[in-house]
Design a protein around this motif. Structure first.
Motif, PDB file in Angstrom:
ATOM      1  N   ILE A  25      18.475  -3.796  54.125  1.00 23.85           N
ATOM      2  CA  ILE A  25      19.510  -4.446  52.899  1.00 23.85           C
ATOM      3  C   ILE A  25      19.906  -5.403  52.980  1.00 23.85           C
ATOM      4  N   ARG A  26      19.416  -6.564  52.101  1.00 21.81           N
ATOM      5  CA  ARG A  26      20.222  -7.877  52.154  1.00 21.81           C
ATOM      6  C   ARG A  26      20.661  -8.010  50.504  1.00 21.81           C
ATOM      7  N   GLY A  27      21.996  -7.572  50.391  1.00 19.03           N
ATOM      8  CA  GLY A  27      22.298  -7.887  49.005  1.00 19.03           C
ATOM      9  C   GLY A  27      23.657  -7.169  48.902  1.00 19.03           C
ATOM     10  N   ASP A  28      24.201  -7.033  47.553  1.00 13.17           N
ATOM     11  CA  ASP A  28      25.419  -6.617  47.518  1.00 13.17           C
ATOM     12  C   ASP A  28      25.288  -5.191  46.537  1.00 13.17           C
ATOM     13  N   ARG A  29      26.102  -4.182  46.566  1.00 17.88           N
ATOM     14  CA  ARG A  29      26.383  -3.085  45.575  1.00 17.88           C
ATOM     15  C   ARG A  29      24.858  -2.201  45.505  1.00 17.88           C
ATOM     16  N   ASN A  30      24.266  -2.176  46.653  1.00 20.91           N
ATOM     17  CA  ASN A  30      22.899  -1.450  46.511  1.00 20.91           C
ATOM     18  C   ASN A  30      23.263   0.192  47.011  1.00 20.91           C
ATOM     19  N   ALA A  31      22.714   1.135  46.808  1.00 19.60           N
ATOM     20  CA  ALA A  31      23.017   2.430  46.970  1.00 19.60           C
ATOM     21  C   ALA A  31      21.435   2.881  47.297  1.00 19.60           C
ATOM     22  N   VAL A  32      21.379   3.649  48.483  1.00 15.54           N
ATOM     23  CA  VAL A  32      20.178   4.469  48.701  1.00 15.54           C
ATOM     24  C   VAL A  32      20.709   5.862  49.292  1.00 15.54           C
ATOM     25  N   THR A  33      20.081   6.742  48.783  1.00 11.42           N
ATOM     26  CA  THR A  33      20.181   8.066  48.857  1.00 11.42           C
ATOM     27  C   THR A  33      19.069   8.864  49.556  1.00 11.42           C
ATOM     28  N   ALA A  34      18.913   9.254  50.617  1.00 11.33           N
ATOM     29  CA  ALA A  34      17.627   9.788  51.266  1.00 11.33           C
ATOM     30  C   ALA A  34      18.223  11.089  52.026  1.00 11.33           C
TER      31      ALA A  34
ATOM     32  N   GLY B 117      16.792  13.481  53.335  1.00 11.69           N
ATOM     33  CA  GLY B 117      15.897  14.062  54.439  1.00 11.69           C
ATOM     34  C   GLY B 117      15.998  12.956  55.499  1.00 11.69           C
ATOM     35  N   GLY B 118      16.694  11.879  55.382  1.00 16.79           N
ATOM     36  CA  GLY B 118      17.286  11.119  56.554  1.00 16.79           C
ATOM     37  C   GLY B 118      16.392   9.698  56.630  1.00 16.79           C
ATOM     38  N   GLY B 119      16.393   8.888  57.825  1.00 16.83           N
ATOM     39  CA  GLY B 119      15.890   7.639  57.564  1.00 16.83           C
ATOM     40  C   GLY B 119      15.774   7.267  58.844  1.00 16.83           C
ATOM     41  N   GLY B 120      14.976   5.821  59.101  1.00 19.66           N
ATOM     42  CA  GLY B 120      14.940   5.280  60.596  1.00 19.66           C
ATOM     43  C   GLY B 120      16.097   4.425  60.767  1.00 19.66           C
ATOM     44  N   ASP B 121      15.731   3.314  61.255  1.00 12.23           N
ATOM     45  CA  ASP B 121      16.826   2.190  61.791  1.00 12.23           C
ATOM     46  C   ASP B 121      17.427   1.700  60.078  1.00 12.23           C
ATOM     47  N   VAL B 122      18.650   1.259  60.248  1.00 11.95           N
ATOM     48  CA  VAL B 122      19.134   0.731  59.002  1.00 11.95           C
ATOM     49  C   VAL B 122      20.009  -0.666  59.387  1.00 11.95           C
ATOM     50  N   VAL B 123      19.363  -1.786  58.847  1.00 14.38           N
ATOM     51  CA  VAL B 123      20.027  -2.950  58.731  1.00 14.38           C
ATOM     52  C   VAL B 123      20.734  -3.707  57.714  1.00 14.38           C
ATOM     53  N   VAL B 124      21.860  -3.662  57.284  1.00 11.41           N
ATOM     54  CA  VAL B 124      22.693  -4.070  56.234  1.00 11.41           C
ATOM     55  C   VAL B 124      23.152  -5.480  56.341  1.00 11.41           C
ATOM     56  N   SER B 125      22.999  -6.407  55.477  1.00 13.74           N
ATOM     57  CA  SER B 125      23.570  -7.779  55.206  1.00 13.74           C
ATOM     58  C   SER B 125      24.038  -7.854  54.023  1.00 13.74           C
ATOM     59  N   GLY B 126      25.379  -7.644  53.629  1.00 17.93           N
ATOM     60  CA  GLY B 126      25.996  -7.690  52.479  1.00 17.93           C
ATOM     61  C   GLY B 126      26.875  -6.886  52.267  1.00 17.93           C
ATOM     62  N   ASN B 127      27.635  -6.806  51.175  1.00 19.39           N
ATOM     63  CA  ASN B 127      28.883  -5.963  50.997  1.00 19.39           C
ATOM     64  C   ASN B 127      28.599  -5.051  49.806  1.00 19.39           C
ATOM     65  N   ASP B 128      29.610  -3.956  50.011  1.00 19.51           N
ATOM     66  CA  ASP B 128      29.578  -2.808  49.436  1.00 19.51           C
ATOM     67  C   ASP B 128      28.287  -2.125  49.115  1.00 19.51           C
ATOM     68  N   ASN B 129      27.447  -1.987  50.122  1.00 15.53           N
ATOM     69  CA  ASN B 129      26.349  -1.158  50.015  1.00 15.53           C
ATOM     70  C   ASN B 129      26.588   0.369  50.494  1.00 15.53           C
TER      71      ASN B 129
END
Length: 198
Positions: free
Chosen positions: A156-165, A167-179
């Motif tokens: 995720i590269r951005g702000d105020r994004n929401a991901v609901t999973a 069942g789970g997920g793999g590796d997560v990389v976040v660059s931004g705010n309020d995600n």
């Protein structure tokens, strides 16, 4: 001679008086004039302009800008091919095999619950994606919402994004705010503020 002139003047005065009296006593006709075909007619009440299309269906010439156009729904069968969605203010329903889905518009809702989705790339603002399991996913934009059963690696590269999973997920990389990422994930790398992962 004077008597004759006086008689003639009196007769003329009488005739003039009768003419004036006769003209004012007779009612004058009322004349109504309609505009010619070349002159524009004024309308007292505004009306919507309408015309008929070639199929005979009436269509209006103006649309209200307050009507949300996101109600427009397009169906698309990927047919085993990558799909790129560049429209804005639309609802897209994907079906079939979609090895790669790119969403590059703004204010787009994508319903891919009836599709088998591989990798996902989101590069726009106000994107909503609903799907079952999806592969590796990149979100470059703001205010996206992804509701999926599971996700591969997530960037995720951005702000105020929401991901609901759930069942789970793999590796997560976040660059931004309020995600917000609501999923059981493997490794997490965060660069930003007020991000919630897990």
């Amino acid at each position: 001679m004077r008597t004759r002139a006086r008689s003639l003047a009196a007769a003329l005065a009488l005739v003039s008086a009768l003419l004036v009296a006769g003209c004012s006593a007779v009612p004058q006709p009322i004349v109504t004039r309609l505009p010619s075909d070349g002159a524009p007619a004024a309308s007292a009440t505004p009306s919507a302009s309408a015309s008929s299309s070639a199929s005979g269906t009436p269509t209006t010439s103006a649309r209200s800008s307050s009507t949300p156009s996101s109600s427009v729904e397009d169906a698309d069968d990927c047919g085993g091919q990558a799909r790129t969605i560049t429209a804005s203010d639309r609802t897209i329903v994907l079906t079939g095999q979609c090895p790669l889905v790119r969403i590059e518009g703004n204010a787009v809702a994508v319903d891919a619950r009836g599709a088998s989705v591989g990798a996902v790339s989101v590069a726009g603002d106000r994107i909503a994606l609903t799907a079952e399991a999806i592969g590796d996913t990149t979100v470059d934009g703001n205010d996206a919402s992804l509701e999926v059963s599971s996700v591969g690696a997530l960037t995720i590269r951005g702000d105020r994004n929401a991901v609901t999973a759930p069942g789970g997920g793999g590796d997560v990389v976040v660059s931004g705010n309020d995600n917000t990422v609501t999923a059981a994930v493997s490794n997490v790398t965060v660069d930003g503020q007020r991000n919630r992962i897990g």
